[in-house]
Design an enzyme around this catalytic site. Structure first.
Site, PDB file in Angstrom:
ATOM      1  CE1 TYR A 211      -0.127  -1.762   3.724  1.00 29.81           C
ATOM      2  CE2 TYR A 211       0.689   0.337   4.413  1.00 29.81           C
ATOM      3  CZ  TYR A 211       0.759  -0.828   5.088  1.00 29.81           C
ATOM      4  OH  TYR A 211       1.052  -0.740   6.171  1.00 29.81           O
ATOM      5  CG  ASP A 291       2.127  -7.924  18.654  1.00 28.34           C
ATOM      6  OD1 ASP A 291       0.648  -7.519  18.688  1.00 28.34           O
ATOM      7  OD2 ASP A 291       2.906  -7.643  18.200  1.00 28.34           O
TER       8      ASP A 291
END
Ligand SMILES: Cc1cc2nc3c(=O)[nH]c(=O)nc-3n(C[C@H](O)[C@H](O)[C@H](O)COP(=O)(O)OP(=O)(O)OC[C@H]3O[C@@H](n4cnc5c(N)ncnc54)[C@H](O)[C@@H]3O)c2cc1C
Length: 394
Positions: A211, A291
């Site tokens: 992207y 995480d």
């Protein structure tokens, strides 16, 4: 809440939590081992479920000024430039209209700059590695300094040290895949169709996602994922790969893909992990976030977005209650199920993106064309629905 909060880790989750607590008047300090906040060669895609909370913190405008909104979401096969599917994103404004926030590609360092820039001086302590901690809220830094807090948040990432206080047996599992990242100027990619789109190129045993990033979409950030040999999991990553690894892996792919990976001859690689469900997320005064609690594959672009969701929910609950045990219990109840769903879905996606040509990939392509590309259950969910101050009575 009574007392202060110590956050270990100034990543996206830790910084969002710090800002959210500060906005509610809770004293907070972030301890970060790095001397500066930067991750070279890496970008992040932020979706509406992560950006709505960032908007509530008053930072969306600043982010948009240094980020790019993709024109479309496009899937392609590996050999040709033919489109398998295409859905508008920024092209017609439909994504933002539907989900109340944009979808953005941004340099990670820019994102961290915006978040850390909004923190008051002294809130983030760089070069402050936490070398030990206990469940009663005491941290020891590498300098020998000891600090105590009412609540300690392990926002210390995939290889979290704080995690062992909560679930000593837990360890992230290598998924057998590795990610290679690179940033290439659009001007070096003459073959690339639709450089402003977010695009998946899907092929046997590999895929490439890219992207545009930056204020004018002048650079393309890619993540190439390969089925990786076991030894790539040896370290926490990133590590240097042998020069030419990507060029060899993507030989025979479409010209645009080859151009992109050949522009970055020696990409660092990140072994990709998933964290098996923890037995719990909290112990004593310690709670995990991001995480550290739920490492997931990046194929839905959700690790950072889920860390933001964790942060704003935890901030709501801590700010509303003097009872951290109750706040922790609610946080775990709300966040565990949600993150497990996203984590599972990311794992399934990994296999689908790497199918060889044949009936299964044909069925996948057909299904993709009929799917809601935005998985509204991910992008459209309000993470704070149960915890906004108006809802919670502590
Ligand atoms: C290749 C790849 C691509 C990805 N792309 C996307 C994407 O497009 N969109 C998305 O949403 N997610 C993406 N992710 C996932 C995303 O990067 C993570 O989920 C997100 O960064 C987790 O944030 P965090 O705050 O939990 O941890 P981190 O961002 O890892 O931050 C942890 C921080 O803790 C610090 N720390 C660790 N130990 C200590 C210690 N003992 N003392 C002090 N500080 C410490 C570290 O230095 C670090 O700054 C991607 C992941 C990978 C690997």
């Amino acid at each position: 809440m009574d007392g202060s909060v110590a956050i270990v880790g100034a990543g996206i989750g830790g910084l969002t939590l710090a800002l959210s607590l500060h906005a509610r008047g809770v004293p907070v300090t972030v301890y970060e081992r790095a001397a500066e906040l930067r991750e070279v060669g890496a970008a992040v895609a932020l979706s509406a479920n992560g950006l709505r909370p960032i908007d509530e913190l008053g930072l969306l405008g600043e982010l948009e000024a240094v980020a790019t909104q993709p024109t479309e979401l496009i899937h392609r096969g590996w050999r040709t430039h033919d489109r398998v599917t295409a859905f508008p994103v920024g092209l017609d404004g439909s994504y933002r209209e539907r989900f109340g926030a944009p979808y953005l590609g941004i340099h990670r360092a820019e994102f961290q700059r915006v978040l850390s820039g909004a923190c008051p001086p002294g809130m983030i302590r760089l070069s402050s590695e936490v070398v030990s901690a206990d469940r009663d809220g005491t941290l020891t830094l590498a300098s020998g300094e000891t600090v105590t807090a009412s609540v300690v948040v392990g926002a210390d990432g995939v290889h979290s040290g704080l995690r062992s206080l909560v679930d000593p047996a837990a360890a992230p599992a290598y998924t057998g895949t590795s990610g290679f990242r690179g940033i290439v100027p659009v001007s070096s990619l003459p073959s690339l169709p639709d450089p402003g789109a977010i695009q998946f190129w899907m092929g046997p045993d590999a895929h490439l996602l890219h992207y545009a990033i930056g204020p004018d979409g002048g650079d393309v950030n890619f993540l190439a994922v390969l089925e990786g040999p076991a030894q790539w999991a040896a370290g926490p990553g990133p590590a240097e790969a042998e020069p030419g690894t990507l060029a060899r892996a993507f030989a025979g792919w479409a010209p645009a893909v080859r151009e992109m990976v050949e522009a970055v001859p020696q990409s660092a690689h990140w072994p990709l992990y998933t964290l098996p469900p923890l037995s719990r997320w909290t112990a004593g005064r310690v709670v995990l976030l991001g995480d550290a609690a739920h490492t997931m594959l990046p194929h839905h672009g959700q690790g950072a977005n889920q860390s933001i969701e964790d942060a704003v929910v935890l901030a709501d609950l801590l700010a509303a209650s003097d009872d951290h045990v109750r706040a922790f219990a609610l946080y775990e109840r709300i966040r565990r199920y949600r993150t497990r769903q996203v984590q599972r879905s990311s794992l399934v996606t990994s296999e689908l993106l790497h199918l060889p040509d044949g009936p299964r990939s044909a069925a996948r392509d057909e299904k993709l064309a009929g799917l809601d590309p935005w998985l509204a259950w991910i992008h459209g969910t309000d993470p704070r629905a149960q915890t906004r101050p108006a809802v919670v009575t502590a």
